[in-house]
Design a protein around this motif. Sequence first.
Motif, PDB file in Angstrom:
ATOM      1  N   LYS A   1     -36.434 -16.129 -43.746  1.00  0.00           N
ATOM      2  CA  LYS A   1     -36.581 -17.491 -44.252  1.00  0.00           C
ATOM      3  C   LYS A   1     -35.574 -18.389 -43.544  1.00  0.00           C
ATOM      4  O   LYS A   1     -34.473 -17.959 -43.204  1.00  0.00           O
ATOM      5  CB  LYS A   1     -36.353 -17.534 -45.770  1.00  0.00           C
ATOM      6  N   PHE A   2     -35.946 -19.648 -43.339  1.00  0.00           N
ATOM      7  CA  PHE A   2     -35.098 -20.607 -42.646  1.00  0.00           C
ATOM      8  C   PHE A   2     -34.816 -21.787 -43.563  1.00  0.00           C
ATOM      9  O   PHE A   2     -35.630 -22.706 -43.668  1.00  0.00           O
ATOM     10  CB  PHE A   2     -35.759 -21.087 -41.353  1.00  0.00           C
TER      11      PHE A   2
ATOM     12  N   MET B   1     -33.568 -25.303 -44.667  1.00  0.00           N
ATOM     13  CA  MET B   1     -33.353 -26.529 -43.897  1.00  0.00           C
ATOM     14  C   MET B   1     -33.621 -27.749 -44.763  1.00  0.00           C
ATOM     15  O   MET B   1     -34.242 -27.653 -45.812  1.00  0.00           O
ATOM     16  CB  MET B   1     -34.224 -26.555 -42.639  1.00  0.00           C
TER      17      MET B   1
ATOM     18  N   LYS C   1     -36.643 -30.076 -40.856  1.00  0.00           N
ATOM     19  CA  LYS C   1     -38.005 -29.570 -40.663  1.00  0.00           C
ATOM     20  C   LYS C   1     -38.819 -30.573 -39.857  1.00  0.00           C
ATOM     21  O   LYS C   1     -39.566 -30.198 -38.947  1.00  0.00           O
ATOM     22  CB  LYS C   1     -38.673 -29.295 -42.005  1.00  0.00           C
TER      23      LYS C   1
ATOM     24  N   MET D   1     -40.455 -20.640 -37.554  1.00  0.00           N
ATOM     25  CA  MET D   1     -39.392 -21.293 -38.323  1.00  0.00           C
ATOM     26  C   MET D   1     -39.975 -22.310 -39.303  1.00  0.00           C
ATOM     27  O   MET D   1     -39.535 -22.388 -40.449  1.00  0.00           O
ATOM     28  CB  MET D   1     -38.391 -21.962 -37.378  1.00  0.00           C
ATOM     29  N   ILE D   2     -40.959 -23.070 -38.856  1.00  0.00           N
ATOM     30  CA  ILE D   2     -41.588 -24.073 -39.724  1.00  0.00           C
ATOM     31  C   ILE D   2     -42.368 -23.385 -40.841  1.00  0.00           C
ATOM     32  O   ILE D   2     -42.266 -23.762 -42.003  1.00  0.00           O
ATOM     33  CB  ILE D   2     -42.485 -25.019 -38.892  1.00  0.00           C
TER      34      ILE D   2
ATOM     35  N   SER E   1     -39.966 -21.995 -43.426  1.00  0.00           N
ATOM     36  CA  SER E   1     -38.892 -22.889 -43.847  1.00  0.00           C
ATOM     37  C   SER E   1     -38.793 -22.918 -45.371  1.00  0.00           C
ATOM     38  O   SER E   1     -39.791 -22.772 -46.078  1.00  0.00           O
ATOM     39  CB  SER E   1     -39.123 -24.300 -43.304  1.00  0.00           C
TER      40      SER E   1
END
Length: 158
Positions: free
Chosen positions: A6-7, A9, A14, A71-72, A75
């Motif tokens: 998981k990222f 942000m 984003k 990553m998106i 997110s």
Amino acid sequence: MITEKKFPMTVAGKQKLEEELEFLKTVKRKEIVERIKIARSYGDLSENSEYDSAKEDQGFLEGKISTLESMIRNSVIITEDELNTDEVRLGKTVTFKELPNGDEETYTIVGSAEANPIEGLISNDSPIAKALIGRRKDDEVKITTPGGEMLVVILKIK
């Protein structure tokens, strides 16, 4: 099944990644395809350094696009509720001073996808952020970095 990383942000982080992805897909991809087309027109591909270079750049670009998409897709947006606290957390900006008489430093703690230390954005995985997370204003914190240990006092959290 393997769970993807998981990222964490911010909304702005984003959006920045989405804009970069769009640029890579619509502009850079076309530029590289054009370079490949021109290089092919030079003839023998086995001795064509322009073609090899363009194909290498294409591979790098596609890898970058794939990384950004992941990553998106994975997110996790930092919510306002998580920011409404007086302790150091992801998304907070922290000002601290190295003791006994160091300079003030200010960093915003962000997810690794947004990190850019030159702009004052440090990853929540960095040694500084790990030491500061969960602390409050006026706390003294020992931070262990590759350069050694330092003692800091938190001056401001916003």
